[in-house]
Design a protein around this motif. Structure first.
Motif, short mmCIF file in Angstrom:
data_model
loop_
_atom_site.label_atom_id
_atom_site.label_comp_id
_atom_site.label_asym_id
_atom_site.label_seq_id
_atom_site.Cartn_x
_atom_site.Cartn_y
_atom_site.Cartn_z
N LEU A 159 0.81 -1.22 0.00
CA LEU A 159 0.00 0.00 0.00
C LEU A 159 0.84 1.27 0.00
O LEU A 159 0.29 2.38 -0.09
CB LEU A 159 -0.92 0.01 1.23
N LYS A 165 -5.26 8.63 -0.37
CA LYS A 165 -6.02 7.70 0.48
C LYS A 165 -7.52 7.90 0.28
O LYS A 165 -8.00 9.03 0.17
CB LYS A 165 -5.67 7.93 1.95
N ALA A 195 -5.89 -0.81 6.61
CA ALA A 195 -6.13 -1.14 5.21
C ALA A 195 -5.75 0.01 4.28
O ALA A 195 -6.01 -0.04 3.08
CB ALA A 195 -7.59 -1.51 5.00
N GLY A 196 -5.14 1.05 4.84
CA GLY A 196 -4.64 2.14 4.02
C GLY A 196 -5.63 3.26 3.75
O GLY A 196 -5.37 4.14 2.92
N ALA A 276 -8.76 -3.57 1.65
CA ALA A 276 -7.87 -2.73 0.85
C ALA A 276 -8.12 -2.92 -0.65
O ALA A 276 -8.07 -1.96 -1.42
CB ALA A 276 -6.40 -3.04 1.18
#
Length: 299
Positions: A159, A165, A195-196, A276
């Motif tokens: 990621l 984001k 999960a970014g 993600a």
């Protein structure tokens, strides 16, 4: 001098025997597992046979709740109900309650291990090691912890290339057109970050009810919700203010199984990878194993 030397020799000779005796201590055979992640770890270790009972949050694997006696909800335990199962070990998530019941269980003389329920990677690894050690599976627990850490780090590395984001609004429930949204200090906030993603409601603490206008003002790119009993539930885009957000305009509503996404057990790396992949479809992330995808009910 000779006497002291002889005494030292006898002491040293006795150490192997003492160690062997310690190793011969019987391992628990009737474990009451209180907490979904605790149960999941025990089953992942192949220790289902030792589980004498579980609580209602022990949703995975399904056999746990289907085949084992049920001591009730994690936060509404009865000390008498738990102890009536004659456990020789109780593994209890730190979120268990009420406090009076937990105090009675602790005072009953049965071995009790309190398991961290935290929402960080380090707490998850501690949880795995503690549960495994409590049933004499230290080596397997260490292997599971290291594998979990590697998988989480691999996702973090993948990621790193994300430039923008996704802004995520987690909605726990909807009532009378108002969303119950997750701020910081919640499991939902933790999984979004891991999960970014970016939690658009992170300035708030805990779960808070939002008017449609307040929720819309957060301008999420993605609305994240959980399925607690299979697919379904309220449609956030039926609320005009939410339908007008970037998430609403693209229809970007992600639903995932609650125990899978928020359980903070051994399946966390797979759940985060699945999330993600939904947040960043353009990144081409490798999907989780098929069995875990099926468990996720991702849609």
């Amino acid at each position: 001098m000779r006497a002291s030397t002889l005494a030292l020799a006898l002491t040293l000779l006795s150490l192997p025997a003492l160690s062997a005796a310690a190793r011969a201590d019987p391992l628990p055979t009737r474990v009451v597992s209180i907490g979904g992640a605790v149960t999941e770890i025990l089953y992942a270790l192949g220790e289902a046979g030792r589980v004498a009972a579980v609580d209602t949050t022990s949703l995975y694997p399904p056999a746990a709740l289907q085949e084992k006696p049920n001591v009730g909800y994690l936060r509404a335990l009865s000390a008498e109900g738990v102890l009536s199962l004659s456990p020789d070990l109780i593994l209890m998530d730190n979120g268990a309650g009420p406090k009076e019941a937990v105090a009675l269980i602790d005072a009953a003389g049965v071995p009790v291990r309190h398991v961290p329920s935290g929402q960080t990677v380090s707490e998850l690894l501690d949880k795995i090691r503690l549960v495994a050690g409590a049933v004499g599976r230290e080596a397997e627990g260490e292997a599971m912890a290291q594998r979990t850490e590697r998988e989480l780090q691999a996702l973090t590395d993948e990621l790193k290339g994300i430039q923008q984001k996704r802004r995520v609004l987690f909605i726990l429930s909807i009532a009378d057109g108002r969303a119950n949204a997750a701020g910081h200090g919640t499991g939902a906030d933790a999984v979004i970050r891991l999960a970014g993603g970016e939690n658009v409601f992170a300035d708030a603490e805990g779960y808070k009810m939002l008017s449609p206008e307040a929720a819309a003002a957060l301008q999420p790119d993605v609305i994240l919700m959980v399925d607690r009993a299979g697919p379904g539930g309220p449609d956030p885009l039926s609320i005009p203010a939410l339908a007008a957000t970037p998430a609403g305009q693209t229809g970007n509503v992600v639903r995932m199984d609650a125990a899978y996404l928020l359980g903070f057990g051994p399946r966390l790396p797979a759940a985060l990878r699945d999330l993600a992949a939904r947040l960043y479809p353009e990144a081409g992330l490798r999907a989780a194993a098929p069995a875990l995808e099926e468990a996720a009910h991702v849609r």
